[in-house]
Scaffold this active site. Sequence first.
Site, PDB file in Angstrom:
ATOM      1  N   THR A 195      27.351  17.514  25.714  1.00 27.41           N
ATOM      2  CA  THR A 195      26.214  17.735  26.605  1.00 27.41           C
ATOM      3  C   THR A 195      25.814  16.451  27.323  1.00 27.41           C
ATOM      4  OG1 THR A 195      24.400  17.220  25.059  1.00 27.41           O
ATOM      5  CG2 THR A 195      25.379  19.425  24.914  1.00 27.41           C
ATOM      6  N   ASP A 222      18.987  18.626  28.869  1.00 26.13           N
ATOM      7  CA  ASP A 222      17.927  17.616  28.998  1.00 26.13           C
ATOM      8  C   ASP A 222      17.068  17.707  27.744  1.00 26.13           C
ATOM      9  OD1 ASP A 222      15.771  16.014  29.561  1.00 26.13           O
ATOM     10  OD2 ASP A 222      15.212  17.029  31.428  1.00 26.13           O
ATOM     11  N   ASN A 266      22.427  11.564  20.240  1.00 26.79           N
ATOM     12  CA  ASN A 266      22.743  10.268  20.821  1.00 26.79           C
ATOM     13  C   ASN A 266      21.996  10.003  22.126  1.00 26.79           C
ATOM     14  OD1 ASN A 266      24.611   7.875  21.455  1.00 26.79           O
ATOM     15  ND2 ASN A 266      25.068   9.275  23.142  1.00 26.79           N
ATOM     16  N   SER A 302      19.989   5.812  15.694  1.00 25.75           N
ATOM     17  CA  SER A 302      18.905   4.858  15.812  1.00 25.75           C
ATOM     18  C   SER A 302      19.506   3.556  16.326  1.00 25.75           C
ATOM     19  CB  SER A 302      18.202   4.680  14.458  1.00 25.75           C
ATOM     20  OG  SER A 302      17.156   3.735  14.536  1.00 25.75           O
ATOM     21  N   TYR A 315      10.652   1.065  22.973  1.00 27.95           N
ATOM     22  CA  TYR A 315      11.988   1.415  22.470  1.00 27.95           C
ATOM     23  C   TYR A 315      11.968   1.371  20.939  1.00 27.95           C
ATOM     24  CZ  TYR A 315      17.065   1.289  21.814  1.00 27.95           C
ATOM     25  OH  TYR A 315      18.352   1.562  21.418  1.00 27.95           O
ATOM     26  N   LYS A 350      12.577   4.501  18.203  1.00 27.62           N
ATOM     27  CA  LYS A 350      13.598   4.447  17.149  1.00 27.62           C
ATOM     28  C   LYS A 350      12.969   4.468  15.755  1.00 27.62           C
ATOM     29  CE  LYS A 350      17.302   4.401  19.686  1.00 27.62           C
ATOM     30  NZ  LYS A 350      18.173   5.610  19.718  1.00 27.62           N
ATOM     31  N   VAL A 409      26.134  -2.759  21.308  1.00 27.18           N
ATOM     32  CA  VAL A 409      27.323  -1.958  21.604  1.00 27.18           C
ATOM     33  C   VAL A 409      27.733  -2.209  23.051  1.00 27.18           C
ATOM     34  CG1 VAL A 409      28.296   0.362  21.716  1.00 27.18           C
ATOM     35  CG2 VAL A 409      26.614  -0.199  19.960  1.00 27.18           C
ATOM     36  N   THR A 454      28.456  -1.016  26.084  1.00 29.88           N
ATOM     37  CA  THR A 454      28.359   0.213  26.869  1.00 29.88           C
ATOM     38  C   THR A 454      27.848  -0.127  28.261  1.00 29.88           C
ATOM     39  OG1 THR A 454      26.047   0.698  26.306  1.00 29.88           O
ATOM     40  CG2 THR A 454      27.740   1.479  24.786  1.00 29.88           C
TER      41      THR A 454
END
Length: 301
Positions: free
Chosen positions: A45, A68, A98, A152, A166, A170, A200, A202
């Site tokens: 998704t 969403d 995620n 998380s 943020y 989390k 990470v 990304t």
Amino acid sequence: MNPVNAKPYDLPNDAVWLVTGCSSGIGRAIANLIASMPEHRLIATARNVKDLSYLPDNNPDILKLALDVTSPDSISTAFSSAAEHFGKNFHLDVVINNAGYSLSGDTESATEEETHQEMETLFFGTARVTTRAIEVMRQHETHRGGVIFNISSLAGQLGFPGHAYYHAGKWAVEGFTESVAREVHPDWNINFCIVEPSGVKTSFEGHSKAHTKPHPAYSGETMPSRILEKYVQLGIKSGVGMMEPNAVAKAIYNIACRGQPVPLRLPLGPVAWKMIKAKHESALKELESVKELSAMGKEIM
């Protein structure tokens, strides 16, 4: 207290995986990994289904859906579409929450819209998908149970300057997950894992990373947020201590497939493990230092 993940978990051979936030990064890596395994089925998704074009269109075991997580209606539609696609024996075995993005910057300048949208995505979105997944997992006759991975971060354990909302999102995910994990009946065989990666590699810029408007009172180079920003940028450029999305995906897959009890919390990467360990060691020392002050509460009562 109700035990958490008390028994070994055995993933079915025909496991169905639902992953949110598959447009890039960790979600995309997980989707690609599961799609490469013909014995498993995938529900991938993203907010815009066009972002899932990297997955094949002609494989009945791969379902691509627009989702969403800030919209209850969108979540309901996605679950209904999945049940319709896979038929009467539809079951969910692994759910990976995620979807999310980082909101950084000076907290005083954050708008109501920015802060509410961040919490809607990080926390309420995760909570909505989790509760729907529990409903499916506990009701199935032949595939009862599953694993819910809530992504998380190191930010779910430690607080750093310039990321207050943020962190709030989390930390909320962590408390919610631990509570729900103790709420479900052990016979339901529903397991929970809070995944806590450090940095990470990304494409976290763009829609996955938002910034509040700079606040003049926090603009000085000696302000904690500005100092941290420099270290973060150096880390991103050098890649030192940063994890590959594929490594995170493989770690999650191994936890689901290894036939052992699922850990409630999984710090990912040596940086996350060391920093979380140091945080708890420091917290124990601080707890000892206030022991006498804590005892005063009894006298006051």
